[in-house]
Design an enzyme around this catalytic site. Structure first.
Site, PDB file in Angstrom:
ATOM      1  N   ILE A  11      14.813  -5.601  65.348  1.00  0.00           N
ATOM      2  CA  ILE A  11      14.712  -4.171  65.434  1.00  0.00           C
ATOM      3  C   ILE A  11      13.605  -3.629  66.463  1.00  0.00           C
ATOM      4  O   ILE A  11      13.966  -3.080  67.539  1.00  0.00           O
ATOM      5  CB  ILE A  11      14.405  -3.441  64.186  1.00  0.00           C
ATOM      6  CG1 ILE A  11      15.580  -3.686  63.117  1.00  0.00           C
ATOM      7  CG2 ILE A  11      13.975  -2.043  64.536  1.00  0.00           C
ATOM      8  CD1 ILE A  11      15.098  -3.052  61.728  1.00  0.00           C
ATOM      9  N   ASN A  14      15.318  -4.378  69.912  1.00  0.00           N
ATOM     10  CA  ASN A  14      16.287  -3.456  70.368  1.00  0.00           C
ATOM     11  C   ASN A  14      15.867  -2.004  70.579  1.00  0.00           C
ATOM     12  O   ASN A  14      16.209  -1.314  71.610  1.00  0.00           O
ATOM     13  CB  ASN A  14      17.339  -3.266  69.173  1.00  0.00           C
ATOM     14  CG  ASN A  14      18.309  -4.687  69.341  1.00  0.00           C
ATOM     15  OD1 ASN A  14      18.618  -5.185  70.269  1.00  0.00           O
ATOM     16  ND2 ASN A  14      18.801  -5.078  68.036  1.00  0.00           N
ATOM     17  N   GLU A  15      14.852  -1.546  69.961  1.00  0.00           N
ATOM     18  CA  GLU A  15      14.061  -0.293  70.146  1.00  0.00           C
ATOM     19  C   GLU A  15      13.206  -0.338  71.410  1.00  0.00           C
ATOM     20  O   GLU A  15      13.026   0.661  71.968  1.00  0.00           O
ATOM     21  CB  GLU A  15      13.309   0.152  68.889  1.00  0.00           C
ATOM     22  CG  GLU A  15      14.218   0.433  67.594  1.00  0.00           C
ATOM     23  CD  GLU A  15      14.931   1.619  67.879  1.00  0.00           C
ATOM     24  OE1 GLU A  15      14.445   2.631  68.684  1.00  0.00           O
ATOM     25  OE2 GLU A  15      16.024   1.709  67.364  1.00  0.00           O
ATOM     26  N   GLY A  16      12.416  -1.230  71.625  1.00  0.00           N
ATOM     27  CA  GLY A  16      11.376  -1.431  72.372  1.00  0.00           C
ATOM     28  C   GLY A  16      10.206  -0.672  72.029  1.00  0.00           C
ATOM     29  O   GLY A  16      10.086   0.005  70.753  1.00  0.00           O
TER      30      GLY A  16
END
Length: 141
Positions: A11, A14-16
């Site tokens: 996560i 993917n989110e940064g």
């Protein structure tokens, strides 16, 4: 089930990370995509540790319960982690809609959720398409 450390790292990738508050789809967010709640304010931003804590709280309070309510007893840890990423990105309501097609259809349904609105048009977003592909790969592993 709970999101594994591998799932949390997934996560985060993917989110940064953003230490400062930013606007994400019309909502204020900070850290690893934490949507600011009423009364929350981060005028000085957040540290990596604070962002990690916000992510874990969001997962435990909002997303893991939603995923747990929809999965069969045979769900693997990687499948759970992939679904938590999907829910964290799009929301529990969209997860329920995606899963309404049935457990066996999840790998075929996830990739369909890669579109966004741009100037009144619905367009395929390459970043979302890549994220959906990574979720399917994790789900199937």
């Amino acid at each position: 089930m709970q999101t594994s450390e591998n799932g949390i790292a997934f996560i985060k990738r993917n989110e940064g990370f953003s230490s400062a508050v930013y606007v994400d789809n019309g909502k204020q967010a900070v850290g690893y995509g934490h949507d600011l709640l009423p009364g929350e304010s981060f005028p000085n931003g957040v540290s990596l540790d604070e962002a990690d804590l916000l992510l874990r709280k969001d997962l435990a309070s909002r997303f893991e319960p939603a995923v747990n309510s929809l999965i069969p007893p045979t769900c693997t840890q990687n499948q759970f982690d992939a679904l938590c990423d999907f829910a964290y990105n799009l929301g529990a309501a969209d997860l329920a809609v995606m899963m309404s097609h049935g457990w066996d259809e999840v790998p075929q349904q996830i990739p369909r959720w890669c579109y966004k609105h741009v100037n009144g048009q619905v367009v395929r977003d390459p970043g979302l398409a890549n994220r959906r592909t990574a979720e399917v790969d994790l789900f199937n592993s």
